[in-house]
Structures are given as C-alpha cells and as structure tokens.
Design a protein around this motif. Structure first.
Motif, PDB file in Angstrom:
ATOM      1  N   VAL A   1      11.390   0.260   3.304  1.00  0.00           N
ATOM      2  CA  VAL A   1      10.329   0.860   2.486  1.00  0.00           C
ATOM      3  C   VAL A   1      10.637   2.342   2.345  1.00  0.00           C
ATOM      4  N   PRO A   2      10.649   2.849   1.144  1.00  0.00           N
ATOM      5  CA  PRO A   2      11.025   4.251   0.973  1.00  0.00           C
ATOM      6  C   PRO A   2      10.097   5.190   1.734  1.00  0.00           C
ATOM      7  N   GLN A   3      10.675   6.312   2.081  1.00  0.00           N
ATOM      8  CA  GLN A   3       9.957   7.270   2.898  1.00  0.00           C
ATOM      9  C   GLN A   3       8.735   7.791   2.137  1.00  0.00           C
ATOM     10  N   GLY A   4       7.634   7.925   2.874  1.00  0.00           N
ATOM     11  CA  GLY A   4       6.426   8.465   2.250  1.00  0.00           C
ATOM     12  C   GLY A   4       5.542   7.401   1.645  1.00  0.00           C
ATOM     13  N   VAL A   5       6.070   6.185   1.515  1.00  0.00           N
ATOM     14  CA  VAL A   5       5.237   5.107   0.979  1.00  0.00           C
ATOM     15  C   VAL A   5       4.612   4.375   2.161  1.00  0.00           C
ATOM     16  N   ASP A   6       3.358   4.027   2.007  1.00  0.00           N
ATOM     17  CA  ASP A   6       2.617   3.384   3.084  1.00  0.00           C
ATOM     18  C   ASP A   6       3.236   2.022   3.421  1.00  0.00           C
ATOM     19  N   ALA A   7       3.967   1.977   4.565  1.00  0.00           N
ATOM     20  CA  ALA A   7       4.679   0.738   4.927  1.00  0.00           C
ATOM     21  C   ALA A   7       3.712  -0.389   5.215  1.00  0.00           C
ATOM     22  N   LYS A   8       2.559  -0.024   5.751  1.00  0.00           N
ATOM     23  CA  LYS A   8       1.546  -1.033   6.054  1.00  0.00           C
ATOM     24  C   LYS A   8       1.090  -1.733   4.766  1.00  0.00           C
ATOM     25  N   ALA A   9       0.896  -0.914   3.746  1.00  0.00           N
ATOM     26  CA  ALA A   9       0.445  -1.479   2.473  1.00  0.00           C
ATOM     27  C   ALA A   9       1.505  -2.417   1.908  1.00  0.00           C
ATOM     28  N   VAL A  10       2.765  -2.003   2.025  1.00  0.00           N
ATOM     29  CA  VAL A  10       3.839  -2.851   1.518  1.00  0.00           C
ATOM     30  C   VAL A  10       3.865  -4.166   2.290  1.00  0.00           C
ATOM     31  N   GLU A  11       3.740  -4.022   3.595  1.00  0.00           N
ATOM     32  CA  GLU A  11       3.764  -5.207   4.457  1.00  0.00           C
ATOM     33  C   GLU A  11       2.617  -6.160   4.089  1.00  0.00           C
ATOM     34  N   THR A  12       1.438  -5.568   3.872  1.00  0.00           N
ATOM     35  CA  THR A  12       0.286  -6.401   3.520  1.00  0.00           C
ATOM     36  C   THR A  12       0.499  -7.069   2.165  1.00  0.00           C
ATOM     37  N   ALA A  13       1.036  -6.310   1.223  1.00  0.00           N
ATOM     38  CA  ALA A  13       1.292  -6.891  -0.103  1.00  0.00           C
ATOM     39  C   ALA A  13       2.274  -8.049   0.033  1.00  0.00           C
ATOM     40  N   VAL A  14       3.290  -7.853   0.868  1.00  0.00           N
ATOM     41  CA  VAL A  14       4.284  -8.912   1.063  1.00  0.00           C
ATOM     42  C   VAL A  14       3.617 -10.145   1.672  1.00  0.00           C
ATOM     43  N   LYS A  15       2.748  -9.872   2.640  1.00  0.00           N
ATOM     44  CA  LYS A  15       2.042 -10.979   3.291  1.00  0.00           C
ATOM     45  C   LYS A  15       1.261 -11.781   2.250  1.00  0.00           C
TER      46      LYS A  15
END
Lengths: 486, 1038
Positions: free
Chosen positions: B324-338
């Motif tokens: 996940v690119p730096q500065g982007v909310d990794a949690k949000a990406v993870e949740t979206a992936v989920k």
C-alpha cells in the motif's frame, strides 16, 4: 395642581437675574442675529475665520448634502448600495433608526414625565431636549421609509382605504412601529409648539424688525398672556404631558418588538422592552449633554444651564446606564442558562475573542456603554465638562454599537450554519448615517438661531419662585407669575 | 374635377363611356368627384370599434412580423389553429444533447415556438430523467446574446453562399486533399461521420482530427494496454455491492454520470433488515461528489493510484507484491480488500478519467480478475460506440506538427476552441498562423475564431437536426425545437454544403438511418428520441456486452508512475467545463461542488499544503481585524517551464501536496461573462497555460511560490463547519444513521436514537407530537388551528422530502430551479456580498466530533435547502403588508406586487431561504431582447426591492390543476414534479400531495428517517429530510 411643588433648588438659576435680563439673555440670541457671527475663531482652513455657529451650521449643511446624495443613490440603484445581504437583511438602516429613536427619548421624558413629577430642574433644558426629540425622530423616520426596497409604495404600511381592500398586516411589529413613531412624532411636535407659544409672544413684543414682529406674531397665535390663556395653557400642557408619558415607554417598547417578536437568537428576548426604554433614555440624556455643553459655552448660558443640571442629568444617565448594563448581563446569563444551543452559540459568537468575528463590537459596547459611564459615580466628574463630554459621547457611540451588536451581528449567524454570513457596511451606509447626523446638526443650529432654546417663561417662573421662596409658594402654586408680562 | 365641371356645363358629350353615364350621369359625376370611390361604402360601416380593431390587427401583424424566432415561411396567422397548438401551453420534444463526447437523450420544452427548458429523457439510460447543470444551462447558451450571428470573412460580413462557394473552391484546388485538415471535437454523430467519410472519398488525402480537453485518452490507452482495443467500461452500479473509487467521480464527471448517479442511488437505502446497501470506498486526491457520498473516504495522491490498485490486487491474491503506498490508510485498503473478497464478483473498481492509462489498465484487469465483468455483473466492457474513436492528444499533436511544417493548406475547425483549449506547449495559435485558409465554425467569436479567416456561426443543438451515440450504445436523434435564431448552420449542414450536397439537415440525418432499416417509423422514433426501442435501450446494456480479452497479467507488468514533488491536476471545471460554458452566466454563478466558489477558479490545496506554502486559509484573512472572507493569497505555479499566478483556496479533504486547478477560465475572448475581467468581475485564470501535450491533466514536479499578491474569490457559503464546536454540534440540522442502527430503530444514529424530541426513534409520525403529521398528533399550540387545517380533506396539501442519502451535492437542482423560475444572476461582487438569488442552495458541511475537526480529511456532507413552506411560517406574521401569506394548500406564497421590501421576512426565516432583489437583477433579462425569449412565461420576473423564494413550482401545480379540472378528477400522484425534482440525477427529491397515505411523498414522510430541520422551532416545515445513511464497514470508523 395640588400639593406642594418641589422646593426650588437655588443652584438651578445662577447669577443675578431679573425677568428683563432673562428675556435678554435668551431672547437676544434670536433677536440679535449678529450674535451668531461671533466670536470669530480660526478654522482649520487657512485664512478663514468663522464663528462657532457658522462652523457647526456649515458642517451640518455639508452633511445634509451628503444625505441627499446618499438618498438619491439609494433610490436610483436600490438597497444594494448598502451592505445589507443574505442573511443580514437589516444593517445600518435599522441600527440607525433605533439609535435615533433612542436619542429622541430624552425630550419627552424631560418635558412630560419630569413635568408631571414636578422636577423643576427640567426647565432650562426641556426646550432643547424637545427640539432634539423632534429632529432625532425626523432622522429616525427616514430609515424605515428608505430601508424598504420600494419606498414609493411604503405608504402601504398605513391603513388607508383603497380599492384593493387591503389593510396592513396588523400582526407585524413594523406596522406597530408605524403607529408608535408617527404618534410620538405628532405629540412631540404639538407639545413643543404649545410650549413655545408664550415665548413667541415674548419675542414678538421684544422684536425690533418688522419681519420678526410679524413672524412671531403669527407663531404666537394671538397670545396675550391673559389669565384665561395661562389657564388653558396649563391644561393643555398637563394633558399633553399625560399623553406623552406613556409614549416614552411605548415607542421604544414597540421598537424593541421588532426584534423581540422575531425568531432570531439574540432578538427573541423578553427583556427587550424595559432594556430598550432604559437605553433610549440613557442615549437621549447623553445627547442632550453633548449638545448642551458647547451651546452653553458659546451663548454664555452658564447661569441658566447650571452645574446642577448637569449633575442631575449625569445621575439619570448613570441610573439608566445601570439598567442597560443589567440587560447585558441578563443576556449573557440566559443564553448560558437556557441551554438552547442557538442562544449559546449566539453568545459565543458575540463575545468570544478568537472565533467570533464581531466580538470587537461587543467589547466596544461594554467599554463605552458599561465601563466608561461608571465615572459618573464620582461627583467631581459629574461637574467636569470635559469628563461629561467624553462620557456622553462614549454613550452615544456605545448605544450605537448596542444596536449594531443586536441587529446585524445576530443575523450573521442564526440557525443554519450553511447560511451564515458576514456583514460589512458600504460607503453609502456611512453616507446615510453621517447625513442624518448632519441633518440633526443642521436642524439644531437652525433651531438655536431662530427659536428660543431655553424656555423663557418657565425660567421667569423659576426666578419668581426662587426670589419668592420664603413661604408664599402657595400663592403661586399654579405657577403663572403675573409680572411675567413685559 | 375641373374637367368634369366643364363637361357638365359644356355641350353634351357625344361619346359615352358606358351605359351608366347615359342612364345616371349624376352617379358618374359623383364618382369623378370622389378621389377614393370605394371609401364611402367603407366609411359608412366604420365606427370607433372597427378603427380600434384595425389598429389592433395592424399592431398584431407588426408584432408577429417582428418575431425572429419563427422562420418567415411559418409566419401564418392561425386562421385554422393547428391541432394541438394552444397558445401558452408547453410542448415537449425529445432531442439530443452532448456530454463529454457522447449523446444524452433529453426532452426540451417549447412554449409558443421558443424552447425554454431542457430535461432528461426518462425513457433513455443516458439520463434516466435527471440532468446535470451544464446540459440544463444549454438553454441559456441558445439565447446567449454574444453568439456569433452571421458569417464573417476577415472580420467583415459575408453571406453563407459566398463563404461556402469560396471554401468549396479552395477545397477543389487542394487536389486529392492532402492539404485539407478537419479539426472537430469528439465525433459522436453518425451522420457527421458518414458525411466525413463521403468527403474523404472526394478528397482521399484529407485528414480528420478530434480534440476536446475532456477526452477519454487515458481510458482508451488503458484499455489498449489491458485488452488491445478501445473498450469502454459501462458500469452497472445497481449490481455492485462494493465500489472502490480510485479518484473517480462517476456521479458528476463523464458521459454516463446521470445513469450512474441513479444506479448508485438505487443501492444507497437498505431494506428493513439493514441489508442491500452498497458500500463505497473512495480513495481520492480531492473531494468530489462521489467521494463525499462514500462510506469511507481516504486521501491519495494521483501518482499513488496505480500502486494502490496493484496493492489491492496482490492482497486479493492476483499476483504481485505491491505494498500500500505510503500515506494511504492501509487499514482502509485492507478493509476494502476484505469487502471485495467477501463479495467476489459483486465488487468493482472505477478510476478517474484524469489518471494515467496504467491505472485504467490495472482497474480493467482487476475487475476482470475479480469476475466482476460481464452481463449482469457490475461492469461490462464494450466497444466504443463513437464512430471515429481516436486519441485526442495525439491527434492534436500531429495536426500541430502538420500545420507547423506547412502541410495544411485548409483547416476546417468544426466547433471547439483549440487556440484556448490546446495545451500551451503545442503553441497552437502559432501553428495556426501558418495555415493559408482557416475556417472556424463555432457559436462564439472566440480566441480561435479571432485568428481564422472565416468565422462561421454554428447552430445550437436545439436549432438543428443531429444525432449521436450514447455511452450506452444506442443512437439518439436530435430534432430542432426552433429554426435558427441567427444565420447559422450546424456542422452537419456545413459539411454537406461544402461537399456540394446542400440538402437540409433533416434529410441528411434521416438518410443515415434509412441505410439500415429504421426501427419503427420515423415519427415514433422522434417522439421517443432515439433509434432503438425502449426495451432495447435498457437491454443494450447486456446484449452487446463483450467481456473483451482482458489480459489479467498486465496488472503487474505496467510501467510504474513516477512522480516527484507536488502534483497538479488540471480538470474540467465542475460548472463551466472546459470553457465551453464560460459565457453561461448561470453556470458561472452555480456554486462549484464542495468548494462553493463562483465566477473564478482557484488552486485547490489541502490545509497542510497551504501552511507549507505559507498561504493563509481564506477564513483566516482579516482586514482591520474583521474577517475578509474570500480574500486569497496568490501563488505562482510553475511546471515544465510554464508558470501561472493563481489564488489559493484551501479545500479540506484534499491530499497533501496535490494541487487542483480547473480549466475553462482565463478566457480572453468569450463574451460578456466569460472574458476574464480580473478581481472585480471574475473570470479566473487560464489553466491551459500549464498543460502540456504529454501531460495534459496530471503533472508532477510542480513548484509553487507565494507571490504576496492577493485576490478576492466569491464564495456562496461563508462559514465552514458544522459539528465542530459544541454549539454547532447541538444544532440538529443534518442527521445520519447506519443500516444497522436503522434496522435497530435508530433512524438518526446512536446519539439521537431514542429520546430526542419525544422519541421519533420508531414509528414516530402519527404518535410523535413534535412531528405534527398533518391532522394528527397532539396540538401543542395554544393558538387555534391554522386555516388550512380546518378542512384538511378538501384541499391538496403539498409537501416535499429530500433524501440526504441520495444527494451528491451536484447542484443540478440549483440550475434547474434557475431555469424554471427566471432567477436572475447577480455577478461576482454581489455573490461576495452574499446576495446570490438561488432559490435552492446546497449547503456543505464538515463533520467533527464536537471538539475537534480533522482538518486533513473531515467527512463532508451536503444538504440542499430550499423554502420549507412551514405550516407556521415565521416569515408570515412579520410582513407589514401581508405580501407573504399561506395558501389553503399549505404553500407559503410570496405576492411580489404587494411586497414593499422590508426584508423582515428574511430576517425571521430560520432557514434563510428567502432571496432579495437588492438591485434590479432581472434588468439584463428585461433589456436584452433575446434573453426575453428565455424567460419562463409561467413565472413572474421580479423587480428590484422585492423578496422572492421557492414556490414549490406553483406554476406547475396550477398547470396540473387546470388539467385535472378539465378532466374532472383530482391531481394524480406524481403528476406534478418540481423543477429540482425532475433534474435530480439520483432522485433524492419527492414532491406531492401528502394527504393520501399512498402518495409517494406521504410514504417518504412516514419513513422512519424523516425529520424536519429545526423541528424544535415548531415551524412545522412541509419540506422534510430523510436522514443520511452511511454504511461503514463494521470494523472501521467512517
């Protein structure tokens, strides 16, 4: 009249006066027109010498032209030349209206209420205060008329028979305003004119020039000073005083309804009627002092408008000022105590130094209207012309800011944050404001020049009472001294 | 006369002129004496009334001949009135408008021969009945007084015939046409493409180029990378359970936005159990209409978007190991992936058109990999329906190269304004100077026309026959509603004419469709506005779907996007687009979504970036200690050797180090409203000066420097926050909930679930005294009931609901209302003072937690506000002349004639929805003859000094009333639609009679989410709101 009149305070008439000297002191200001051309003093314009009257009248005249220009601009272009906007529908227009109406309160209070209460100290200042009332109400009246978007149909606010079968909408406080202000104006003019009749007769009798004789003869309406005349005069005065007294309370009460009846936080306040009336008396006395100090000096009326007068007026100012200050405290209190988020937010928006864009206005108000008038507790300051002038000017400014804080600033942020806005006046707002101040000065100095600014016969009455104050007051209880006729 | 006397006294004549002379000489004599023999018979019958009639007739004739909007051949008095033509009634015609290179099926209204309004065509998927601001405002473009009105050659008038003959001659001299070049905007019309092909047969060497700044080059090249061909992604958001937006704005940008807005809206309200609602993740560089309706909104730089898509792909197990690119909310990406994993095949990604091609390729590949592509799936890949798809940037570049090298001898510019719109580094104007013959067909005398030899006036689409392909594949036919107002031709007519085929456009368009067999007859085709049958156009979405051969492995082999320093996005403006609507005063004054700016563009930056640049946020600007709202610091933006000085506007929620600048401003030749006039009147700054052919929309390595200058911007919303300070939070202006809370009986969220205001938690309506449902509830007032309450069943009771879950803040309602109600434009200085006249406004709020506002990425809300038509309206009792009164149908009415303009009503309106004519704002509409034709004849034009406000489109109500009375029935539910309701692309507004429980508005008022704004004031508004639903992932905060 029954009962003992208030004992006359000797300090209300200073110096050796006779009826003739009173006639001369007051009447000659009008009959000897050359008195207005002196003393010649240096003006800021190089090489131009001018008398104080000429300077003040010149300023007034200049500003009246500013007023005419502002009105022309307004009617030609529309309300948009002012700073009013959405959400601030009322800005300088109504601020100035309320301010002027407030200033117009001292006159009636002094002439009517104090007459009924037999406060003799009113005598030397009542004429001037009444004139100020009328001129202030004239200035005030311009605003409601011109603040309408279509002043040419403003007469729709009056109930008059018309083919539409339409009446004004009587639930609107603006309609109440129309009645309140027009009644006040009418009664004030009547009262003033009735009070002037005996003095016109004096001037008629003393006048040397044919023109003045004719003019004053007409104005005195055949006054010969007979007992019958005096009798009727007394009755008329008392009746008019009786009619005026409730007006002192009603006018500003109704003006305050414009706001108190509204739904806007900061307007919808039950304390407004008494608070506005007290504020009006406060402002009115301040304006009387502001004008009395220089006039007394220029026309050497120190003996007639005495330190005692100023002392009394300062005390009235202090008392009403405290009522007003109590109003401010109450506003803060119930905004906090109500728990209504809109009121709390309004309070925050008025006083917070950081977030509230207009808190400077509120704190100016507190300083000029709340803090500075407290100087009047000190007797020395009540007698000091400089301090008095500073305090009274400060109150005039403060009362203006009071209305500014209440009217436009409450409107800038009321209920829906999405509709919040700002208010900033334009050049023409100031033009109108300065213009009405100019009109006021203009009319006041015309008044000073052509009408007796102090009630001649009442001063004679005072003199009579003063000189006969040794037990036979009863004889003169009805107060018409026979020797008044000259 | 003397002669006759002579005859009388002289000898008897021997020759008689006729028998009467012999039989009745006196009669003949009297004839001779009478100069006008017939007059007597006439005079005997003429009385005063006849004279008046004749004067009236003459005046009418004069008036009729004075009308230019009907062609001379049609000016026939209605001796026999044509069937259906009733003066003053509206006719609706289906026609064709254009958005971003594709056709929109629209319906235009015509009154007495003049078009007055454009709405969406509910029968067609391209609009589904809604419409955007720009297309609605096209009606004003038609009547634009600054339009080019007749052909000009080298700045002197010329006739069409002469110009066509000369152009034809020049074309013929070009031999095989090697020197001929045509430059048009996107060719969308099959007829134009057919004529182009015919022309090419005649001049085989001729070349055709297309250019418009809002092109789809990135999507095209992305598709090339992923599938090897130019395929368009057609989304079926109704089928998508999870939507991940990669800096996209599907509800406002692009040719399919109206369809997408409606489809997305259809999934934004859960069922009774809290199911069925889609979840939207938005990763955005700057907040846009889609992002603010999303359930989770996170910031990202445009350069990081490819990495983000790759990270999502790798987390989903489609290869690669991108982080996940730096500065982007990794949690949000993870949740979206989920969420995507849980809804495999029901989730979809969409990328913004301004992002580089790689992002589009990755998104196409990932969608395909997830199994989300295909019939009945969230997205379909289809062949581009446009007849001549091309790469615009490359087209323009090769045209400029040819022009510079002198290979172009004749350049025909069919629409568009390349001198202004082309990226600055191409130096289009310079290249244009090398072309011997330049012809510009356009609606305006603009920057390009000024440099061309021939300036030919182009017809508006409402004046000409036309056709176009919609994004959804069907063919939309455009029929004119009016003959050209001026001496104009459409591109189709012009192209036909210079090819020696001067037949009228109708037959040209029709000829295109006689080639293939027409679907139904021509008349019924025109009536519905498109070629296919109604069922077909919706089926088309599945019928022609081709999954395409997507190469999934492309995901991890794409060239990475490299960027350094600050990034700049140059995007079409949300209102005036790429400058084509610069002179449209409505659009200039329509607040731009989220920023609420008008009349100018500004460099949008995040607060952190502003601080870094040493620039103050506009709300921090002060003049003598008083806030000077709108005053902005200026900066110089430099990139690729170009630089531009622009004011800065802080846009909360924008990614740090990302700059956004909109196109369409800084015009030098665009008419009264479009031309740049500087700080006082607006007009903005030309963003095209920063664009390069290589990077027309996205640039990195941007240098920004504060200059110390200042510029005042006009913004319609002064205050920024709600829910930030405690005092503001307690204002229950906007309410929201989640599907779970809603199912649990908490339609206004956790905090206000049960207790507030008498418990409108569950089944409020009838039981809830605070709600005052009409005719129900405890009477909580000590005053007698209102007039309209006494006979509730007798009268209609109008009401409106606005669903905050569906509103995207696109401002379409604002323009719709402006067009319907003759709302004047006030100009930049008046907007600065807060005097804009819009009867409906869209408030924008940032949400904090009561003590703190996340200045980097606050949740953003929008709320349309219009007159609430309060049952106990505070405005009514304060009017001194009874100019605002209540109708027995519950309308708060404004009597303009009676208004004296005290503004007391506005002061006393808690919603501040009243608008005041501070100046004679309608003056322009009064004085400019052509603008008079634009005015809706059913609505009074207001004069200076008068208050006005939303009327619930009372003219539409009355029209329906007349119809209903004629047919002796009640007005049906849904028969009246207010202008804002019709326009709303997502269908957030419902209007109708609330008496009958089965009516739509009564239903929405019964909805658990229904609430009144400022209910505690007991104004009892008729306009109510449905609380907004956010659908956050249970494991993540909003």
């Amino acid at each position: 009249m029954s009962g003992n009149p208030t004992p006359v305070d000797k300090d209300l008439l200073v110096g050796q006066h006779t009826d003739a000297s009173l006639d001369a002191t007051i009447g000659d200001i009008i009959l000897d027109q050359s008195r207005h051309n002196e003393p010649q003093v240096k003006t800021p314009i190089k090489g131009l010498m001018s008398s104080p009257w000429q300077i003040m009248f010149g300023i007034g005249f200049l500003l009246v032209n500013v007023l005419l220009l502002s009105i022309t601009m307004l009617i030609w272009n529309g309300i948009g030349v002012w700073g009013n906007n959405q959400p601030v529908g009322w800005g300088f227009d109504i601020v100035n209206f309320v301010w002027w109406i407030g200033i117009g309160h001292a006159g009636t209070l002094i002439s009517a209420v104090l007459l009924l209460l037999r406060q003799r100290w009113r005598n030397s200042i009542n004429r001037m205060a009444e004139a100020m009332t009328i001129f202030a109400v004239m200035c005030a009246g311009l605003y409601p008329l011109l603040h309408t978007g279509r002043p040419w149909v403003a007469y729709w606010l009056f109930p008059y028979p018309n083919w539409l079968g339409m009446w004004p909408q009587f639930r609107s406080p603006l309609v109440w305003d129309v009645f309140a202000v027009s009644t006040y104006m009418t009664v004030s003019i009547l009262f003033w004119f009735v009070g002037l009749i005996p003095d016109f007769a004096t001037l008629r009798d003393r006048a040397k020039s044919k023109f003045a004789q004719f003019a004053f003869a007409g104005l005195s309406m055949g006054w010969r000073g007979s007992a019958k005349h005096w009798h009727r005069y007394e009755h008329a005065s008392i009746m008019l005083a009786g009619i005026s007294t409730p007006l002192v309370l009603s006018v500003h009460t109704i003006v305050s309804f414009d706001f108190a009846m509204g739904i806007v936080p900061g307007w919808n306040v039950t304390i407004f009627p008494p608070y506005f009336v007290a504020g009006a008396v406060f402002a009115g006395f301040a304006m009387v002092i502001t004008f009395a100090i220089p006039l007394r000096k220029i026309y050497k009326l120190e003996g007639l408008i005495t330190m005692k007068h100023f002392d009394w007026m300062a005390k009235v100012m202090l008392a009403t000022g405290l009522i007003v200050f109590y109003g401010y405290i109450m506003e803060v209190f119930y905004a906090y105590y109500s728990g209504v988020p809109f009121e709390t937010a309004l309070l925050h928006n008025r006083i917070a130094l950081k977030d509230a864009p207009y808190s400077w206005a509120f704190w100016t108000l507190i300083l000029t209207n709340g803090v500075i008038p407290q100087l009047m507790w000190v007797p020395k300051f009540r007698q000091n012309m400089t301090v008095l002038l500073i305090v009274s000017t400060s109150i005039s400014i403060g009362m203006w800011f009071e209305r500014y804080v209440i009217i436009p600033i409450s409107l800038t942020r009321d209920y829906v944050p999405g509709a919040f806005g700002f208010y900033s006046p334009t050049l023409w707002d100031f033009g109108m404001f300065l213009g009405t101040i100019g009109l006021f000065i203009f009319l006041m100095f015309l008044f000073v020049r052509f009408l007796p600014m102090i009630n001649i016969f009442e001063m004679k009455e005072l003199l009579h009472q003063k000189t006969h104050d040794h037990g036979h007051d009863e004889d003169h209880a009805s107060g018409q001294p026979e020797e008044v006729l000259s | 006369m003397g002669k006759s006397n002579e005859e009388k006294t002289g000898a008897s004549p021997k020759f008689y002129k006729g028998l009467e002379q012999y039989e009745a000489p006196e009669l003949v004599e009297s004839w001779a004496e009478d100069e006008f023999p017939d007059r007597k018979s006439l005079a005997s019958g003429v009385d005063r009334r006849d004279v008046l009639k004749m004067i009236g007739g003459a005046a009418l004739t004069a008036a009729l001949t004075g009308c230019r909007f009907q062609a001379p051949r049609k000016i026939v008095p209605f001796v026999q009135q044509p069937e259906g033509a009733i003066a003053g009634t509206r006719k609706h015609y289906a026609t064709c408008a254009f958005k971003d290179g594709y056709a929109l099926a629209v319906v235009a209204d015509q009154v007495d021969g003049r078009p007055v309004r454009i709405d969406g065509n509910p029968l067609h998927p391209s609009t589904m009945g809604g419409l955007d601001s720009q297309t609605m405002a096209e009606i004003l473009n038609l009547y634009d007084p600054d339009r080019l009105q007749s052909p000009r050659h080298l700045n002197s008038p010329i006739s069409w015939i002469d110009s066509i003959l000369k152009i034809e001659e020049a074309l013929n001299q070009a031999g095989n046409g090697a020197g001929i070049a045509v430059l048009s905007e996107t060719v969308n019309s099959p007829t134009l493409a057919r004529l182009g092909a015919e022309m090419k047969k005649k001049y085989p060497g001729m070349r055709w180029f297309q250019y418009e700044p809002a092109h789809r080059d990135n999507q095209r090249e992305g598709s090339m990378l992923a599938t090897g061909s130019d395929q368009i992604s057609v989304y079926n958001f109704g089928e998508a359970d999870v939507i991940v937006s990669i800096d996209a704005d599907p509800v406002m940008r692009g040719p399919a936005s109206l369809n997408y807005a409606r489809q997305i809206g259809s999934r934004r309200i859960p069922d009774a159990n809290g199911n069925g609602m889609s979840r939207i993740y938005a990763f955005e560089s700057h907040p846009n209409a889609f992002g603010i309706t999303a359930d989770h909104r996170r910031r990202i730089k445009p350069s990081q978007t490819l990495a983000l898509v790759q990270a999502i792909a790798s987390q989903l197990g489609f290869g690669g190991s991108a982080a996940v690119p730096q500065g982007v909310d990794a949690k949000a990406v993870e949740t979206a992936v989920k969420d995507l994993r849980a809804n495999m095949g029901r989730g979809v990604l969409i990328a913004g058109a301004h992002l580089p091609p790689q992002v589009h390729a990755a998104v196409m590949a990932l969608n395909s990999a997830m199994g989300s592509v295909g019939i009945g799936k969230p997205v379909e890949y289809r062949a581009n329906p446009n007849p001549m798809p091309t790469n615009h940037a490359k087209d323009l570049e090769s045209l400029v190269t040819s022009m510079t090298s002198g290979q172009v001898s004749i350049l025909l510019i069919l629409g568009g304004n390349p001198v202004y719109k082309a990226p600055a580094d191409l130096k289009f104007a310079e290249a244009l100077g090398k072309v011997p013959l330049k012809v510009h067909l356009a609606m305006h005398d603009d920057e390009t026309g000024y440099l061309c030899d021939y300036q030919l006036p182009m017809s508006h689409f409402l004046e000409a026959w036309g056709d176009g392909k919609s994004y959804f594949g069907s063919t939309v036919i455009g029929q004119p509603l009016v003959d050209p107002l001026y001496d104009t031709k459409s591109a189709i007519e012009f192209l036909a004419a210079i090819n020696g085929n001067p037949s009228d456009a109708r037959s040209l368009v029709r000829a295109t469709y006689t080639m293939s067999s027409p679907n139904g007859n021509w008349k019924s085709l025109l009536a519905k506005g498109f070629y296919e049958s109604i069922s077909q156009v919706f089926e088309l979405s599945s019928r022609t779907a081709s999954e395409g051969a997507v190469n999934v492995s492309v995901l991890n082999s794409l060239a990475p996007i490299s960027a350094q320093g600050m990034e700049l996005l140059v995007l079409p403006d949300p209102t005036i687009h790429d400058g084509r609507h610069s002179n449209n005063m409505w659009l200039q004054e329509t607040p731009k979504v989220i920023t609420n700016l008008t009349w100018d563009n500004a460099l949008l930056v995040s607060l952190a970036t502003a601080e870094k640049l040493g620039v103050k946020a506009p709300y921090d600007k002060r003049l003598l200690g008083v806030p000077y709202y709108g005053k902005a610091d200026m900066v110089t933006v430099s990139v690729n050797g170009a630089s531009l000085e622009v004011p800065v506007w802080v846009n909360l929620g924008q990614a740090d180090d990302v700059l956004v600048l909109h196109m369409g401003y800084g015009r030098t030749r665009a008419g009264d409203f479009g031309t740049k006039k500087g700080e006082k009147a607006g007009g903005g700054f030309n963003a095209n000066l920063l664009r390069t052919a290589a990077n027309p929309t996205w640039m990195s390595g941007v240098e920004v420097k504060k200059t110390g200058n200042e510029y005042v911007l006009a913004n319609v919303q002064h205050h920024n926050t709600i829910d930030y300070k405690k005092e503001d939070r307690d204002r229950e202006i906007l309410k929201e909930t989640t599907p779970a809370l809603l199912a649990a009986g908490k339609p206004f969220g956790e905090e206000h679930g049960g207790g507030h205001g008498g418990g409108h938690g569950e089944g409020h309506g009838a039981e809830d005294p605070g709600f005052n449902e009409f005719g129900k509830g405890k009477d909580i007032s000590m005053y007698p009931g209102l007039d309209f309450e006494k006979n509730p069943e007798k009268n209609y009771q109008w009401a409106m609901t606005i669903d905050l879950s569906l509103c995207t803040g696109c401002n379409a309602c604002v323009t719709a209302c402006q067009a319907e109600n003759n709302i004047p434009v006030v100009g930049k200085p008046a907007v600065q003072r807060g005097r804009e006249m819009h009867w409906i406004r869209v408030d924008r709020y940032y949400k904090g937690d009561g003590h703190h506002l996340d200045m980097d990425n606050p949740p953003i809300y929008v709320q349309p506000v219009t007159c609430m038509h309060c049952e106990q309206a505070p405005c009514e009792p304060v009017c001194p002349v009874a100019a605002t009164v209540h109708s027995h149908e519950g309308l708060n009415q404004m009597v303009y004639n009676r208004c004296v303009g005290t503004r007391y009503c506005s002061n006393n309106c808690p919603y501040k929805v009243r608008r005041y004519n501070f100046f004679h704002f309608s003056q322009r509409a009064d004085n400019v003859p052509v603008l008079k034709m634009l005015q809706n004849p059913d609505v009074t034009v207001r004069y200076r000094g008068v208050m006005e406000k939303c009327t619930y489109c009372v003219q539409r109500i009355n029209h329906a009333r007349v119809e209903a009375k004629r047919e002796d029935r009640e007005i049906r539910d849904g028969e009246i639609k207010t202008a804002c309701q019709v326009a709303c692309p997502s269908g957030a507004i419902v209007f109708g009679d609330m008496r009958k429980k089965e009516n739509a508005v009564a239903q929405t008022r019964e909805d658990a989410r229904n609430y009144m704004m400022l209910e505690e004031l007991n104004t009892r508004p008729r306009t109510s709101y449905l609380s907004r639903i956010r659908n956050p992932h249970p494991e993540m905060e909003a």
